[in-house]
Design an enzyme around this catalytic site. Structure first.
Site, PDB file in Angstrom:
ATOM      1  N   PRO A  83       0.822  -1.210   0.000  1.00 21.84           N
ATOM      2  CG  PRO A  83      -0.752  -1.567   1.662  1.00 21.84           C
ATOM      3  CD  PRO A  83       0.556  -2.071   1.151  1.00 21.84           C
ATOM      4  CD  GLU A  84       2.031   4.113  -4.421  1.00 21.48           C
ATOM      5  OE1 GLU A  84       2.346   5.306  -4.318  1.00 21.48           O
ATOM      6  OE2 GLU A  84       2.150   3.479  -5.493  1.00 21.48           O
ATOM      7  CE  LYS A  94       5.270   3.058   0.316  1.00 18.72           C
ATOM      8  NZ  LYS A  94       5.915   2.171  -0.671  1.00 18.72           N
ATOM      9  NE  ARG A 150      13.418   2.960  10.533  1.00 19.36           N
ATOM     10  CZ  ARG A 150      13.042   2.456  11.691  1.00 19.36           C
ATOM     11  NH1 ARG A 150      13.667   2.843  12.790  1.00 19.36           N
ATOM     12  NH2 ARG A 150      12.056   1.577  11.765  1.00 19.36           N
ATOM     13  NE  ARG A 201       9.572  -1.696  -6.390  1.00 22.53           N
ATOM     14  CZ  ARG A 201       9.126  -0.893  -5.406  1.00 22.53           C
ATOM     15  NH1 ARG A 201       9.982  -0.298  -4.589  1.00 22.53           N
ATOM     16  NH2 ARG A 201       7.834  -0.699  -5.252  1.00 22.53           N
TER      17      ARG A 201
END
Length: 274
Positions: free
Chosen positions: A2-3, A52, A121, A258
């Site tokens: 999921p974005e 996320k 981070r 990707r």
């Protein structure tokens, strides 16, 4: 995976169901039994999404951290919960609602210092009012790495995935191979503003639509996109199909492991700019 808009929607949904309520927590699967025992009986004070990552903040200082990863899913409902089906890592219940979590990459309790370390981070989240796009650009402008990879790096921009990144680069007219250090400040401002707008709309609708009104199916007289991801897009998962803008065949390649999609005419390399 999921974005970020999906995680922000989940944070809002969980706040609606459980905010201010005392929850009963369990781990039917058993892998989160110790954490569930510590949560049980606590009141959910607030929820938040950062990129996320989903955070439930409970009174008393307990923080539940969930990262769905590729396979994680939530399900919820009203009234009595059903018998657990599959590997339910976490179940939350009140008298009115229930929530099940299956297959997450992370489901853990964090201390306040650990939450601070998590935030430290992560990069700028376009869906958060405390985002610092200047800090993100400071890293981008120093890097020879392609923009495609930089915008997917969650330590630079948090919450963006393949769809938002490929579509934002198309809308900016930049090939995905553009080195970060070649992105001018005004170019970054346009990309950031576009991400804020596109992701914000997706939070409201629950789907990712990136095409301008004059490129929608009804405006162009074309069939709507049929894809399990939904939404009308320019290049994502449209390899070998004609560009909605210029008709050129959309290309696909592998970059940093990707799939990347682009239109060679609308996103020309620097030496081939029209």
């Amino acid at each position: 995976m999921p974005e970020g808009h999906t995680v922000h929607r989940l944070a809002a949904r969980h706040r609606e169901l459980f905010g201010g309520e005392k929850v009963q927590a369990s781990s039917p699967q058993g892998r989160f039994a110790e954490g569930a025992a510590l949560l049980s009986g606590a009141v959910l004070a607030r929820t938040e999404a950062y990129g996320k990552h989903l955070l439930h903040h409970y009174e008393g200082g307990q923080v539940l951290h969930v990262h769905l990863g590729l396979y994680g899913k939530f399900a919820d409902g009203d009234g009595e919960p059903p018998a657990p089906v599959g590997q339910v890592r976490l179940r939350l219940c009140t008298d009115l609602h229930w929530l099940d979590l299956r297959g997450p990459t992370a489901c853990e309790l964090l201390s306040p210092p650990e939450v601070d370390a998590l935030r430290a981070r992560l990069g700028a989240d376009p869906l958060r009012t405390d985002a610092d796009p200047d800090a993100a650009y400071a890293r981008i402008r120093r890097s020879p790495t392609p923009l495609f990879a930089l915008l997917l790096d969650q330590s630079i921009v948090a919450g963006t995935g393949l769809i938002f990144v490929t579509e934002a680069l198309f809308r900016a007219g930049l090939p995905p191979t553009t080195p970060g250090r070649e992105l001018a400040p005004e170019g970054w401002r346009r990309i950031w503003a576009d991400l804020v707008e596109l992701m914000g709309v997706a939070v409201g609708t629950g789907r990712i639509d990136t095409v301008h009104p004059h490129h929608l199916p009804e405006a162009m007289g074309r069939p709507p996109r049929l894809d399990r991801h939904g939404g009308e897009v320019y290049v994502y998962r449209r390899a070998a199909l004609p560009c909605h803008v210029c008709g050129t065949e959309i290309l696909r390649a592998d970059m940093v492991g990707r799939n990347v999609y682009w239109c060679p005419r609308c996103q020309p390399a620097p030496g081939r700019r029209r």
